[in-house]
Motif scaffolding. Structure first.
Motif, mmCIF file in Angstrom:
data_model
loop_
_atom_site.group_PDB
_atom_site.id
_atom_site.type_symbol
_atom_site.label_atom_id
_atom_site.label_comp_id
_atom_site.label_asym_id
_atom_site.label_seq_id
_atom_site.Cartn_x
_atom_site.Cartn_y
_atom_site.Cartn_z
ATOM 1 N N GLN A 195 0.837 -1.191 0.000
ATOM 2 C CA GLN A 195 0.000 0.000 0.000
ATOM 3 C C GLN A 195 0.879 1.250 0.000
ATOM 4 N N LEU A 196 0.692 2.127 -0.996
ATOM 5 C CA LEU A 196 1.482 3.358 -1.056
ATOM 6 C C LEU A 196 0.816 4.485 -0.281
ATOM 7 N N TYR A 197 -0.537 4.516 -0.337
ATOM 8 C CA TYR A 197 -1.257 5.621 0.310
ATOM 9 C C TYR A 197 -2.687 5.201 0.599
ATOM 10 N N ALA A 198 -3.249 5.727 1.674
ATOM 11 C CA ALA A 198 -4.668 5.511 1.951
ATOM 12 C C ALA A 198 -5.249 6.818 2.466
#
Lengths: 96, 474
Positions: free
Chosen positions: A25-28
């Motif tokens: 996951q890079l960003y949430a």
């Protein structure tokens, strides 16, 4: 730069395989843009995932870095030029 | 960014802008009240001491690029990119011995243009003027644009208004107070910047550990930790030489070498470099923390301010707003003053009115400052281009001037053919490389080509320059 449109929060995932068997996951969150950098050479697949589990069509990104040999050659030239400048200044005026 | 996405309410932004604008303009008018002649206005009476000298060297070098481009370097090129940006401090370290030499050879000099004209003649001077005006105007435009963009991103103040106010304030106090006002405000601005960066740095570290940042980078951006990241290691010497070229040629630094009290220049520039060195490290570190903090980065050159504002909320946004305003003002005022002095001394006085009295020259310098401000404002208003591309286009030009300046100051055998050829060949080949390969090699290639030509010409030259000719500038 990755840009997308979404009314709800999403997570941005990356994988080296098209079936996303192993993902990171890079960003949430609720942003709509992400600056992608720092990937090693290779093909990468990116997708958005909503909180409900819906996923977007994967995006393929190919990363090809500059030649390391050329980079090292330029570093050598840079070191030589810089050293010559430093020596010239520190030696001062010798022919006065 | 837009108003809805800004972290600081626009009202708070306007209040901060008004308070600091009033402070800088008030101090500028106060410090400028004793300026009677061009020498007072342009060189602060040639009597600046060590404390003010060190502070102005550091503050002038802390530009919008230190707070915007250094984090961008870290995010695009990793740890090496962050360190590459810090090499710009070498410009100040190496200019330290040169400042003493300049003061000794040209005790009554005014500008770096004086040096080129007296040392190498009109042709070399003309090329120098084209290069330095291009660079100076590029720098001015990039900083004024950065001002508008940052104020908009942090507080929602419309770009055009933020850019106009910050530029207008700097033009007002530089016009009225000259170099004395620039250096005086630089002193206060440098203190605010250092305190602000230290507070912000520790605050960010309290939210995320170095281990967490390292793990996040390893997982999501591994190339940023790679010691053999090709683009990053290419950038190291390119950036170092860009910094040398900027400092060695520009009148911002030469005017300070002339303005500092005898014996102060060397120590002031070295101390200024030491003060400046940790700032881009801190700014770059904040950018590397963006992933671990899950801060979305909508544009690489906004990562630093956005991380701080996101982590620290309104307090962080206020702190970064003030730091950014100070770093912009401390560089904009210096560049406005130095460029207007260059145009006044080298073009108006030397080409048009050699007999102009010093009082008239002071007035001309003030009008030139106003004209520069209006020109910059007109170019910035449409908001064209990215910061990095605008800035690095000037790299080959400044890199090609390093060797003509260094050898011209220290070697009697350095020749006009060497200087002219070095500047033309270096800049030409560097610009070709800029478009053919990329910005990260352009300055390096330009400096290397210029060096080969200048050294070859000096080797074969039979001329021996008479240093006494340089003391004729006044």
């Amino acid at each position: 730069m990755l840009e997308w449109q979404s009314d709800s929060p999403v997570s941005l995932e990356i994988s080296t395989s098209p079936d996303f068997s192993k993902t990171k996951q890079l960003y949430a969150g609720s942003a709509h843009r992400y600056f992608l950098s720092g990937l090693a050479n290779g093909d990468y697949y990116l997708r958005l995932k909503t909180l409900e589990g819906q996923t977007s069509t994967p995006l393929l990104v190919s990363v090809v870095h500059q030649s390391l040999n050329r980079a090292l050659f330029l570093v050598a030239i840079g070191a030589l030029v810089t050293l010559a400048v430093v020596i010239t200044i520190l030696r001062g005026a010798r022919d006065e | 960014m837009n108003e809805a996405a800004a972290i600081l309410p626009p009202t708070v932004g306007w209040i901060l802008l008004a308070l600091f604008s009033a402070l800088w303009v008030g101090l500028g008018f106060y410090w400028g009240r004793r300026n009677k002649s061009f020498e007072d206005h342009a060189l602060a009476g040639r009597n600046i001491g060590l404390a003010l000298g060190s502070a102005t060297a550091a503050a002038t070098w802390i530009t919008s690029n230190t707070t915007m481009l250094a984090p961008q370097f870290a995010l695009e090129l990793g740890v090496w990119g962050m360190l590459a940006y810090t090499t710009a401090s070498f410009g100040l370290f190496l200019f330290a011995p040169m400042a003493g030499r300049i003061r000794k050879l040209m005790p009554t000099g005014y500008t770096s243009g004086d040096f080129f004209r007296l040392r190498y003649g009109r042709t070399a001077w003309s090329i120098f003027m084209v290069y330095t005006l291009f660079y100076s105007l590029t720098w001015l435009v990039s900083m004024a644009m950065a001002g508008g963009i940052l104020l908009n991103a942090l507080s929602g103040i419309p770009y055009a208004w933020g850019m106009t106010v910050i530029l207008g304030v700097c033009v007002a106090y530089t016009m009225r107070g000259g170099l004395a006002a620039v250096i005086g405000t630089d002193f206060i601005q440098s203190l605010i910047i250092i305190v602000g960066v230290v507070i912000v740095g520790f605050a960010v570290l309290s939210h995320v550990s170095v281990d967490e940042i390292h793990h996040n980078l390893e997982a999501t951006r591994p190339a940023l930790l790679n010691v053999l990241f090709p683009a990053a290691i290419m950038a190291i010497f390119n950036n170092l030489l860009f910094g040398l070229g900027e400092v060695f040629h520009n009148n911002v630094w030469w005017s300070r070498a002339f303005a500092f009290r005898d014996g102060v220049g060397g120590k002031a520039f070295a101390l200024g470099g030491l003060i400046w060195f940790p700032i881009p490290v801190a700014a770059g570190f904040i950018a590397l923390a963006s992933g671990a903090l899950n801060v979305p980065v909508p544009a690489a050159d906004m990562v630093g301010p956005l991380v701080v504002a996101d982590v620290l909320g309104e307090f962080g946004a206020i702190a970064i707003f003030i730091v950014v305003f100070c770093s912009l003002a401390s560089s904009l005022d210096s560049l406005l003053a130095a460029t207007s002095d260059l145009i006044t001394e080298d073009i108006y006085r030397k080409l048009m009115r050699p007999d102009a009295p010093l009082e008239t020259l002071k007035k001309v310098a003030q009008y030139v400052t106003l004209a520069l401000g209006l020109f910059t404002w007109a170019v910035c208003l449409p908001r064209i281009g990215t910061l990095a591309s605008v800035l690095f286009f000037a790299g080959p030009l400044v890199g090609s001037m390093i060797w003509p300046i260094v050898t011209g100051l220290y070697w009697r055998r350095a020749s006009t053919v060497g200087a002219v050829g070095g500047m033309l060949l270096g800049a030409g080949v560097g610009l070709v490389c800029y478009f053919a390969i990329g910005w990260y090699v352009a300055t390096l290639i330009a400096t290397a080509v210029s060096m080969v030509w200048v050294l070859a010409c000096a080797h074969f030259s039979k001329a021996r320059f008479d240093w006494a000719k340089l003391s004729e500038a006044a």
